[in-house]
Design a protein around this motif. Structure first.
Motif, PDB file in Angstrom:
ATOM      1  N   GLY A  66      52.069   4.301  52.628  1.00 34.83           N
ATOM      2  CA  GLY A  66      50.811   5.306  52.558  1.00 34.83           C
ATOM      3  C   GLY A  66      51.512   6.919  52.443  1.00 34.83           C
ATOM      4  N   ILE A  67      52.206   7.017  53.156  1.00 37.81           N
ATOM      5  CA  ILE A  67      52.690   8.446  53.141  1.00 37.81           C
ATOM      6  C   ILE A  67      53.280   8.834  51.961  1.00 37.81           C
ATOM      7  CG2 ILE A  67      54.162  10.154  54.207  1.00 37.81           C
ATOM      8  CD1 ILE A  67      54.007   8.864  57.100  1.00 37.81           C
ATOM      9  N   ARG A  68      54.239   7.808  51.389  1.00 35.02           N
ATOM     10  CA  ARG A  68      54.841   8.130  50.251  1.00 35.02           C
ATOM     11  C   ARG A  68      53.893   8.259  49.078  1.00 35.02           C
ATOM     12  NH1 ARG A  68      58.527  10.724  49.278  1.00 35.02           N
ATOM     13  NH2 ARG A  68      59.727   9.773  51.131  1.00 35.02           N
ATOM     14  N   LYS A  69      52.873   7.244  48.973  1.00 35.43           N
ATOM     15  CA  LYS A  69      52.083   7.285  48.005  1.00 35.43           C
ATOM     16  C   LYS A  69      51.294   8.424  47.861  1.00 35.43           C
ATOM     17  CE  LYS A  69      48.043   4.687  46.148  1.00 35.43           C
ATOM     18  NZ  LYS A  69      48.775   4.513  44.659  1.00 35.43           N
ATOM     19  N   ASN A  70      50.851   9.108  48.988  1.00 39.15           N
ATOM     20  CA  ASN A  70      50.161  10.568  49.001  1.00 39.15           C
ATOM     21  C   ASN A  70      50.899  11.716  48.909  1.00 39.15           C
ATOM     22  OD1 ASN A  70      47.544   9.917  50.200  1.00 39.15           O
ATOM     23  ND2 ASN A  70      48.263   8.798  51.687  1.00 39.15           N
ATOM     24  N   ILE A  71      52.257  11.519  49.139  1.00 35.39           N
ATOM     25  CA  ILE A  71      53.146  12.453  48.745  1.00 35.39           C
ATOM     26  C   ILE A  71      53.172  12.511  47.115  1.00 35.39           C
ATOM     27  CG2 ILE A  71      55.437  13.109  48.629  1.00 35.39           C
ATOM     28  CD1 ILE A  71      55.810  12.336  51.453  1.00 35.39           C
ATOM     29  N   ASN A  72      53.413  11.531  46.538  1.00 37.82           N
ATOM     30  CA  ASN A  72      53.632  11.321  45.222  1.00 37.82           C
ATOM     31  C   ASN A  72      52.407  11.925  44.426  1.00 37.82           C
ATOM     32  OD1 ASN A  72      56.187  10.338  45.544  1.00 37.82           O
ATOM     33  ND2 ASN A  72      55.602   8.109  45.305  1.00 37.82           N
ATOM     34  N   GLN A  73      51.063  11.803  44.961  1.00 40.56           N
ATOM     35  CA  GLN A  73      49.930  12.249  44.411  1.00 40.56           C
ATOM     36  C   GLN A  73      49.738  13.598  44.701  1.00 40.56           C
ATOM     37  OE1 GLN A  73      46.931   9.625  46.057  1.00 40.56           O
ATOM     38  NE2 GLN A  73      47.096   8.163  44.389  1.00 40.56           N
ATOM     39  N   LYS A  74      50.725  14.371  45.233  1.00 47.61           N
ATOM     40  CA  LYS A  74      50.869  15.681  45.698  1.00 47.61           C
ATOM     41  C   LYS A  74      49.661  16.281  46.487  1.00 47.61           C
ATOM     42  CE  LYS A  74      53.488  16.695  41.491  1.00 47.61           C
ATOM     43  NZ  LYS A  74      54.702  16.589  42.342  1.00 47.61           N
ATOM     44  N   LEU A  75      49.130  15.210  47.379  1.00 45.74           N
ATOM     45  CA  LEU A  75      48.041  15.640  47.986  1.00 45.74           C
ATOM     46  C   LEU A  75      48.294  16.307  49.279  1.00 45.74           C
ATOM     47  CD1 LEU A  75      46.033  12.215  47.646  1.00 45.74           C
ATOM     48  CD2 LEU A  75      45.352  14.439  46.632  1.00 45.74           C
ATOM     49  N   LEU A  76      49.621  16.431  49.769  1.00 44.44           N
ATOM     50  CA  LEU A  76      50.256  16.890  50.926  1.00 44.44           C
ATOM     51  C   LEU A  76      50.888  18.226  50.782  1.00 44.44           C
ATOM     52  CD1 LEU A  76      51.528  13.400  52.645  1.00 44.44           C
ATOM     53  CD2 LEU A  76      49.305  14.316  52.666  1.00 44.44           C
ATOM     54  N   SER A  77      50.919  19.047  51.845  1.00 39.08           N
ATOM     55  CA  SER A  77      51.445  20.258  51.765  1.00 39.08           C
ATOM     56  C   SER A  77      53.076  20.051  51.616  1.00 39.08           C
ATOM     57  CB  SER A  77      51.236  21.033  52.896  1.00 39.08           C
ATOM     58  OG  SER A  77      52.048  22.346  52.955  1.00 39.08           O
ATOM     59  N   PRO A  78      53.949  20.699  50.921  1.00 42.32           N
ATOM     60  CA  PRO A  78      55.295  20.689  51.109  1.00 42.32           C
ATOM     61  C   PRO A  78      55.848  20.728  52.415  1.00 42.32           C
ATOM     62  CG  PRO A  78      54.922  22.040  49.351  1.00 42.32           C
ATOM     63  CD  PRO A  78      53.768  21.818  49.858  1.00 42.32           C
ATOM     64  N   GLU A  79      55.179  21.764  53.412  1.00 45.34           N
ATOM     65  CA  GLU A  79      55.698  21.865  54.769  1.00 45.34           C
ATOM     66  C   GLU A  79      55.396  20.848  55.452  1.00 45.34           C
ATOM     67  OE1 GLU A  79      53.202  25.180  55.987  1.00 45.34           O
ATOM     68  OE2 GLU A  79      54.106  26.845  54.661  1.00 45.34           O
ATOM     69  N   GLU A  80      54.879  19.709  55.198  1.00 42.33           N
ATOM     70  CA  GLU A  80      54.661  18.448  55.895  1.00 42.33           C
ATOM     71  C   GLU A  80      55.993  17.887  56.392  1.00 42.33           C
ATOM     72  OE1 GLU A  80      52.061  15.508  57.297  1.00 42.33           O
ATOM     73  OE2 GLU A  80      51.690  17.426  56.564  1.00 42.33           O
ATOM     74  N   GLY A  81      57.156  18.217  55.565  1.00 39.78           N
ATOM     75  CA  GLY A  81      58.448  17.543  55.950  1.00 39.78           C
ATOM     76  C   GLY A  81      59.317  18.835  56.878  1.00 39.78           C
ATOM     77  N   ASN A  82      58.606  19.434  57.337  1.00 38.80           N
ATOM     78  CA  ASN A  82      59.202  20.680  58.294  1.00 38.80           C
ATOM     79  C   ASN A  82      59.597  20.128  59.516  1.00 38.80           C
ATOM     80  OD1 ASN A  82      59.137  22.446  56.094  1.00 38.80           O
ATOM     81  ND2 ASN A  82      57.615  23.834  57.236  1.00 38.80           N
ATOM     82  N   TRP A  83      60.660  20.364  60.075  1.00 39.11           N
ATOM     83  CA  TRP A  83      61.175  20.157  61.435  1.00 39.11           C
ATOM     84  C   TRP A  83      60.481  20.814  62.440  1.00 39.11           C
ATOM     85  CZ3 TRP A  83      63.119  15.379  61.806  1.00 39.11           C
ATOM     86  CH2 TRP A  83      63.748  14.915  63.142  1.00 39.11           C
ATOM     87  N   THR A  84      59.827  20.382  63.425  1.00 39.51           N
ATOM     88  CA  THR A  84      59.050  21.206  64.389  1.00 39.51           C
ATOM     89  C   THR A  84      59.530  20.755  65.702  1.00 39.51           C
ATOM     90  OG1 THR A  84      57.253  19.551  64.391  1.00 39.51           O
ATOM     91  CG2 THR A  84      57.104  21.239  62.836  1.00 39.51           C
ATOM     92  N   PHE A  85      59.145  21.673  66.851  1.00 37.08           N
ATOM     93  CA  PHE A  85      59.210  21.268  68.278  1.00 37.08           C
ATOM     94  C   PHE A  85      58.585  19.998  68.899  1.00 37.08           C
ATOM     95  CE2 PHE A  85      57.717  21.570  72.617  1.00 37.08           C
ATOM     96  CZ  PHE A  85      58.913  21.642  73.359  1.00 37.08           C
TER      97      PHE A  85
END
Length: 352
Positions: free
Chosen positions: A266-285
């Protein structure tokens, strides 16, 4: 000629909810929870020490699962959370619930295999216990309802159901942080099939399922019946009871793998549709903290392996002492099995 402006992604970044670190931590701790259960069943007997270790493990995971749901509610009521990220939280919450049912499987197996002498010794200070089938069911129900894992687990199911009902009551307007024209464009994957969050059928089925799970303790009746009734029916066949428990663990394992696959796809599908911000993959605390918390189930797993080793040494010690093989006794004592494990094995031998 006017320029066409890129409206940007539908959903802003929220890596503390759906980041790879958070997902790996949840997947790992739930899949690792099968190891102590399988170790405990190798000799077809679940000891009190093994059950206590499983209780500690389950409590830890369920409290973490509670924290995720509470954080989701707080964020939804304050800064806001997208309906896409809320659907991810619900997917991960379903996976966290399987840990409760692993504990229930081994708890039920342990209780069913108690002898009449053990039951009478256990209950003599609290009630006069006639070893009859109806009285047994009443006693077991009263004992289970105060079990900490069952209490935490049933209220976690209820809290998850509350969030699910809140979300699916009106998924289009649940979010206050996503543009209204794309709030329902995200997809959820259910048993391998991608379904838009705006699907009326998905909404109806989700509301139905979460409504059934909403009432505490009632939400455990069906799984408890599926676990307990067959085990009591197989009262005189220990081999069949172990097979039933192993089958239950296998089903829970398949459910976990399916939930993992559905979430990731589901996450991959939504990434492929460009629905998510590129910052979704940022590493956080938050992702780093989630991975560090994996040390807790890893510690529990190490204790389970140690308990298994001590249990094996204790059995060797018991067999050698009964046969008068003093050299073997000295050899086994050299490995240093735990005192409570040795005591438990000798006590079991006297009872049986």
């Amino acid at each position: 000629m006017s320029a066409v402006l890129d409206p940007g992604p539908c959903f802003g970044a929220n890596p503390d909810v759906s980041g790879i670190g958070v997902r790996i931590a949840i997947y790992a701790q739930n899949l690792l929870s099968f190891a102590p259960a399988l170790l405990a069943l190798r000799d077809k007997k679940v000891t009190p020490t093994e059950l206590d270790a499983l209780e500690t493990q389950s409590t830890t995971i369920l409290i973490t699962a509670f924290a995720i749901l509470v954080s989701t509610i707080v964020q939804a009521r304050t800064s806001g959370i997208s309906n896409y990220h809320t659907s991810i939280v619900l997917d991960l919450s379903w996976m966290n619930n399987t840990n409760l049912f692993i504990y229930l499987l081994l708890y039920t197996y342990r209780r069913v295999n108690l002898s009449d002498a053990e039951l009478e010794a256990e209950a003599k200070d609290r009630l006069r216990y006639p070893v009859k089938r109806l009285a047994r069911w009443i006693y077991e129900a009263r004992k289970a309802i105060v079990n900490p894992v069952i209490i935490i687990g049933t209220f976690h199911l209820s809290l998850m159901a509350s969030v699910g009902i809140w979300f699916w009551s009106n998924p289009a307007h649940f979010s206050t942080v996503s543009p209204g024209n794309c709030a329902l464009l995200a997809s959820a994957v259910v048993v391998g099939k991608a379904v838009p969050l705006g699907s009326p059928g998905l909404r109806i089925w989700s509301l139905l399922i979460y409504s059934v799970l909403f009432i505490p303790f009632f939400n455990l009746l069906i799984p408890v019946a599926l676990l307990g009734v067959p085990l009591f029916a197989l009262q005189h066949s220990k081999q069949m009871k172990v097979c039933w428990i192993m089958a239950g663990l296998g089903i829970l394992g398949v459910i976990d793998v399916l939930l993992l696959f559905d979430t990731e796809w589901g996450i991959r599908k939504n990434i492929n549709q460009k629905l998510l911000s590129p910052e979704e993959g940022n590493w956080t605390f938050g992702q780093t903290l989630a991975l560090l918390l994996l040390l807790v189930p890893l510690r529990d797993l190490g204790e389970a392996f140690w308990e298994r080793r001590a249990k094996s040494l204790g059995k060797r010690l018991l067999d050698a002492s009964l046969k008068g093989e003093l050299q073997v006794v000295k050899h086994v004592l050299g490995f240093g099995p735990q005192k409570d494990t040795i005591s438990m094995i000798f006590t079991d031998s006297c009872i049986h």
